[in-house]
Design a protein around this motif. Structure first.
Motif, PDB file in Angstrom:
ATOM      1  N   ASP A 101      -5.979   1.172  -6.436  1.00 33.72           N
ATOM      2  CA  ASP A 101      -7.172   1.196  -5.577  1.00 33.72           C
ATOM      3  C   ASP A 101      -8.209   0.169  -6.034  1.00 33.72           C
ATOM      4  N   LYS A 102      -8.942  -0.346  -5.065  1.00 34.93           N
ATOM      5  CA  LYS A 102     -10.129  -1.187  -5.267  1.00 34.93           C
ATOM      6  C   LYS A 102      -9.805  -2.627  -5.650  1.00 34.93           C
ATOM      7  N   GLY A 103      -9.111  -2.847  -6.757  1.00 36.37           N
ATOM      8  CA  GLY A 103      -8.758  -4.204  -7.166  1.00 36.37           C
ATOM      9  C   GLY A 103      -7.586  -4.753  -6.369  1.00 36.37           C
ATOM     10  N   PRO A 104      -7.267  -6.049  -6.524  1.00 35.04           N
ATOM     11  CA  PRO A 104      -6.325  -6.711  -5.625  1.00 35.04           C
ATOM     12  C   PRO A 104      -4.846  -6.559  -5.953  1.00 35.04           C
TER      13      PRO A 104
ATOM     14  N   GLN B 106      -3.262  12.602   4.660  1.00 31.20           N
ATOM     15  CA  GLN B 106      -4.133  12.236   3.539  1.00 31.20           C
ATOM     16  C   GLN B 106      -4.468  10.748   3.518  1.00 31.20           C
ATOM     17  N   MET B 107      -3.894   9.988   4.441  1.00 26.54           N
ATOM     18  CA  MET B 107      -4.010   8.534   4.390  1.00 26.54           C
ATOM     19  C   MET B 107      -5.454   8.059   4.560  1.00 26.54           C
ATOM     20  N   THR B 108      -6.186   8.624   5.520  1.00 25.17           N
ATOM     21  CA  THR B 108      -7.557   8.174   5.777  1.00 25.17           C
ATOM     22  C   THR B 108      -8.429   8.353   4.551  1.00 25.17           C
ATOM     23  N   ARG B 109      -8.321   9.509   3.898  1.00 26.22           N
ATOM     24  CA  ARG B 109      -9.118   9.753   2.685  1.00 26.22           C
ATOM     25  C   ARG B 109      -8.811   8.718   1.616  1.00 26.22           C
ATOM     26  N   TRP B 110      -7.538   8.415   1.435  1.00 23.07           N
ATOM     27  CA  TRP B 110      -7.151   7.437   0.420  1.00 23.07           C
ATOM     28  C   TRP B 110      -7.692   6.051   0.748  1.00 23.07           C
ATOM     29  N   LEU B 111      -7.554   5.647   2.002  1.00 23.36           N
ATOM     30  CA  LEU B 111      -8.042   4.329   2.398  1.00 23.36           C
ATOM     31  C   LEU B 111      -9.538   4.196   2.183  1.00 23.36           C
ATOM     32  N   GLU B 112     -10.274   5.281   2.372  1.00 18.51           N
ATOM     33  CA  GLU B 112     -11.720   5.262   2.173  1.00 18.51           C
ATOM     34  C   GLU B 112     -12.105   5.145   0.703  1.00 18.51           C
ATOM     35  N   HIS B 113     -11.161   5.400  -0.206  1.00 14.47           N
ATOM     36  CA  HIS B 113     -11.428   5.325  -1.645  1.00 14.47           C
ATOM     37  C   HIS B 113     -10.743   4.126  -2.293  1.00 14.47           C
ATOM     38  N   GLY B 114     -10.433   3.107  -1.513  1.00 11.10           N
ATOM     39  CA  GLY B 114      -9.884   1.883  -2.083  1.00 11.10           C
ATOM     40  C   GLY B 114      -8.408   1.681  -1.861  1.00 11.10           C
TER      41      GLY B 114
ATOM     42  N   LEU C 185      -2.527  -1.192  -0.230  1.00 13.70           N
ATOM     43  CA  LEU C 185      -1.626  -1.564   0.860  1.00 13.70           C
ATOM     44  C   LEU C 185      -1.491  -3.079   0.960  1.00 13.70           C
ATOM     45  N   GLU C 186      -2.602  -3.783   0.821  1.00 16.84           N
ATOM     46  CA  GLU C 186      -2.543  -5.247   0.863  1.00 16.84           C
ATOM     47  C   GLU C 186      -1.657  -5.794  -0.244  1.00 16.84           C
ATOM     48  N   SER C 187      -1.745  -5.177  -1.425  1.00 15.57           N
ATOM     49  CA  SER C 187      -0.965  -5.685  -2.561  1.00 15.57           C
ATOM     50  C   SER C 187       0.529  -5.479  -2.359  1.00 15.57           C
TER      51      SER C 187
END
Length: 223
Positions: free
Chosen positions: A43-46, A85-93, A98-100
């Motif tokens: 999460d958060k970093g690239p 649970q996907m939306t909650r996770w996406l909101e926390h980074g 997913l991009e990585s």
């Protein structure tokens, strides 16, 4: 001298992880030791996918490697297993994770999820307890709820240890840290954002807090 090195929340900063591992090996000077990771690899970093791939390789002979589980790792597992649970996770980074992996949650390998899922929540040695977030001093060690170990926030200035041991944790990010108290050490310096990662060095023969720090300063990540 037997040493334990503790690296806090990486949050997808593969560059910081690589530098930290290089520092640890250099400091140990070929003697090995114990390396504890405090969780929150994603999460958060690239570069969450690269962080997981590197940690799954472990450490060379002569090292005891203890990667613990963090709350962000648990959110990733939950989202992969349950689309609700996907939306909650996406909101926390989780979007950065997913991009990585290429942008699609179905590309995330099950072996990566299984590795995260199998990680322990706590590590204990003669003088210290290592955990992602913290422990409830009123609850026996074996009865600690997972929610406490992954999500606890210590009140500012709380210096209590746990059952006579020093607590070493991350989770509660403090950019000017680490935070050092008589009974606990918080190593989380919000490294994914600040670019400043602090690895704690602990002497296995001595009780209490760290005897040294290994500090990295790389460029900060833009908000």
């Amino acid at each position: 001298m037997s040493l334990t090195y503790v690296i806090p929340d990486i949050h997808g900063r593969f560059d910081l992880l690589g530098e930290a591992l290089h520092q640890v090996h250099a400091h140990a000077a070929g003697n090995g030791g114990t390396l504890v990771m405090l969780g929150d690899y994603v999460d958060k970093g690239p570069d969450s996918s690269k962080v997981i791939a590197r940690l799954r390789r472990g450490m060379p002979d002569g090292w005891t490697f203890v990667p613990l589980k963090g709350n962000h790792d648990v959110m990733m597992i939950a989202a992969w297993r349950d689309p609700a649970q996907m939306t909650r996770w996406l909101e926390h980074g989780g979007d950065a994770v997913l991009e990585s992996y290429g942008g699609d949650p179905f590309i995330i390998p099950e072996v990566d999820i299984a590795w995260l899922e199998a990680l322990p929540l706590m590590y204990v040695d003669a003088h210290r307890v290592y955990v992602h977030a913290g422990l409830d001093p009123g609850v026996a060690r074996e009865a600690q709820p997972e929610s406490t170990l992954l999500w606890k926030r210590y009140p500012k200035g709380d210096s209590a240890g746990f059952e006579g041991r020093h607590v070493v944790h991350g989770h509660n990010s403090f950019a000017q840290g680490p935070e050092l108290y008589e009974g606990r050490t918080n190593l989380d310096t919000r490294a994914w954002r600040t670019g400043r990662l602090v690895t704690g060095v602990f002497d296995d023969a001595l009780p209490g807090g760290p005897v040294d720090f290994l500090v990295i300063q790389l460029p900060a990540q833009e908000p």
